[in-house]
Scaffold this motif. Structure first.
Motif, PDB file in Angstrom:
ATOM      1  N   LEU A  17     -23.629  19.462  41.387  1.00 37.38           N
ATOM      2  CA  LEU A  17     -22.410  20.237  41.214  1.00 37.38           C
ATOM      3  C   LEU A  17     -21.186  19.323  41.246  1.00 37.38           C
ATOM      4  O   LEU A  17     -21.149  18.343  41.985  1.00 37.38           O
ATOM      5  N   THR A  18     -20.193  19.644  40.441  1.00 36.99           N
ATOM      6  CA  THR A  18     -18.928  18.917  40.496  1.00 36.99           C
ATOM      7  C   THR A  18     -18.194  19.323  41.768  1.00 36.99           C
ATOM      8  O   THR A  18     -18.528  20.339  42.394  1.00 36.99           O
TER       9      THR A  18
ATOM     10  N   GLU B 141     -17.022  22.854  41.426  1.00 41.68           N
ATOM     11  CA  GLU B 141     -18.145  23.791  41.477  1.00 41.68           C
ATOM     12  C   GLU B 141     -18.664  23.943  42.898  1.00 41.68           C
ATOM     13  O   GLU B 141     -19.054  25.031  43.316  1.00 41.68           O
TER      14      GLU B 141
ATOM     15  N   THR C 205     -16.297  31.184  34.454  1.00 41.39           N
ATOM     16  CA  THR C 205     -16.949  30.016  33.848  1.00 41.39           C
ATOM     17  C   THR C 205     -17.559  29.128  34.918  1.00 41.39           C
ATOM     18  O   THR C 205     -18.711  28.680  34.800  1.00 41.39           O
ATOM     19  N   HIS C 206     -16.790  28.865  35.983  1.00 37.98           N
ATOM     20  CA  HIS C 206     -17.299  28.038  37.079  1.00 37.98           C
ATOM     21  C   HIS C 206     -18.509  28.693  37.754  1.00 37.98           C
ATOM     22  O   HIS C 206     -19.510  28.026  38.035  1.00 37.98           O
TER      23      HIS C 206
ATOM     24  N   GLY D  19     -20.589  30.826  36.512  1.00 40.08           N
ATOM     25  CA  GLY D  19     -21.729  30.766  35.605  1.00 40.08           C
ATOM     26  C   GLY D  19     -22.407  29.406  35.624  1.00 40.08           C
ATOM     27  O   GLY D  19     -23.641  29.309  35.628  1.00 40.08           O
ATOM     28  N   ARG D  20     -21.617  28.352  35.662  1.00 42.92           N
ATOM     29  CA  ARG D  20     -22.176  27.000  35.686  1.00 42.92           C
ATOM     30  C   ARG D  20     -22.895  26.725  37.002  1.00 42.92           C
ATOM     31  O   ARG D  20     -23.949  26.080  37.026  1.00 42.92           O
TER      32      ARG D  20
ATOM     33  N   GLN E  85     -26.201  28.526  36.930  1.00 42.77           N
ATOM     34  CA  GLN E  85     -27.117  27.869  35.997  1.00 42.77           C
ATOM     35  C   GLN E  85     -27.678  26.581  36.589  1.00 42.77           C
ATOM     36  O   GLN E  85     -28.889  26.327  36.517  1.00 42.77           O
ATOM     37  N   LYS E  86     -26.815  25.779  37.177  1.00 41.86           N
ATOM     38  CA  LYS E  86     -27.269  24.505  37.735  1.00 41.86           C
ATOM     39  C   LYS E  86     -28.213  24.691  38.911  1.00 41.86           C
ATOM     40  O   LYS E  86     -29.152  23.908  39.085  1.00 41.86           O
TER      41      LYS E  86
END
Length: 233
Positions: free
Chosen positions: A170-171, A174, A203-204, A206-207, A210-211
């Motif tokens: 994760l960033t 995120e 958007t965040h 969702g990412r 997903q990750k």
């Protein structure tokens, strides 16, 4: 359309296909009447027990299953687990008469995308169905926090170093979003905290899901506590 009682029904025309599962005939009838009044919802079948629900879900491929928990034979939790395992795209909403009981929590752990009280208003029911069909979870921040208060003793406490292992990939942003989700914050609350638009928050989120390969934000909360990412307060 096929139903557990063997009766034929009108062809499906709505965008969201719903399977109703409840051992009470009148309860199923009530849900059907409410749902079929909506142009974008279609009841594709009914089941009176968990085993029938699993069979019909495999046959009819509903988008959303309204699942009672206390039924004869195979209960709603076991049925939910089997349905979600067989078809991860199918969303299950647990129906319960008791707010935040073991059955509701067990259903979430089994793969349900949320739970709803049986006496919920029609508007709440519609919003729940449309929400899970769109990939959201039907558990408010308040309910999520209360759920964790009630059942947190079953989950491990935080320990040093585990967070980095669990959130690898994760960033930094995120990671912040994920930890806030674990607190039970809604998208609007996330937007306020991080000074972002709700579309950017979505958007965040969702990412992150997903990750981490999580179905929805409810399971993100459970993941956070099971992996000791956050401490139980």
């Amino acid at each position: 359309m096929t139903e557990a009682n063997g009766n034929e029904a009108a062809p499906a025309t709505g965008d969201i296909r719903v399977l109703i599962v409840d051992d009470q005939v009148l309860m199923r009838l009530g849900f059907r009447m409410v749902l079929e009044a909506e142009h974008d919802l279609t009841v594709v079948g009914e089941a009176g027990d968990g085993a029938s629900a699993v069979a019909l879900a495999a046959e009819l491929k509903p988008d959303v299953v309204l699942m009672d928990v206390r039924m004869p034979g195979l209960d709603g939790i076991a049925a939910t687990r089997q349905i979600v395992t067989a078809d991860p795209s199918c969303r299950v909403i647990i129906l319960t008469t008791f707010d935040l009981d073991d059955y509701a929590f067990g259903g979430l752990r089994a793969g349900a995308s949320g739970f709803l009280l049986k006496d919920a208003r029609p508007a709440e029911l519609m919003a729940a169905i449309r929400g899970v069909a769109a990939g959201d979870a039907v558990v408010s921040g308040r309910v999520t926090r209360r759920m964790l208060e009630l059942f947190g003793e079953r989950l491990p406490e935080a320990s040093d170093g585990v967070e980095d292992d669990a959130l690898v990939g994760l960033t930094p942003r995120e990671r912040e979003i994920f930890l806030a989700i674990a607190e039970g914050l809604t998208n609007s609350e996330l937007a306020q905290r991080f000074f972002l638009s709700e579309s950017t928050v979505k958007t965040h989120v969702g990412r992150v899901l997903q990750k981490l390969r999580l179905r929805d934000r409810v399971h993100a909360v459970i993941f956070a506590y099971e992996n000791r990412v956050v401490a139980q307060g």
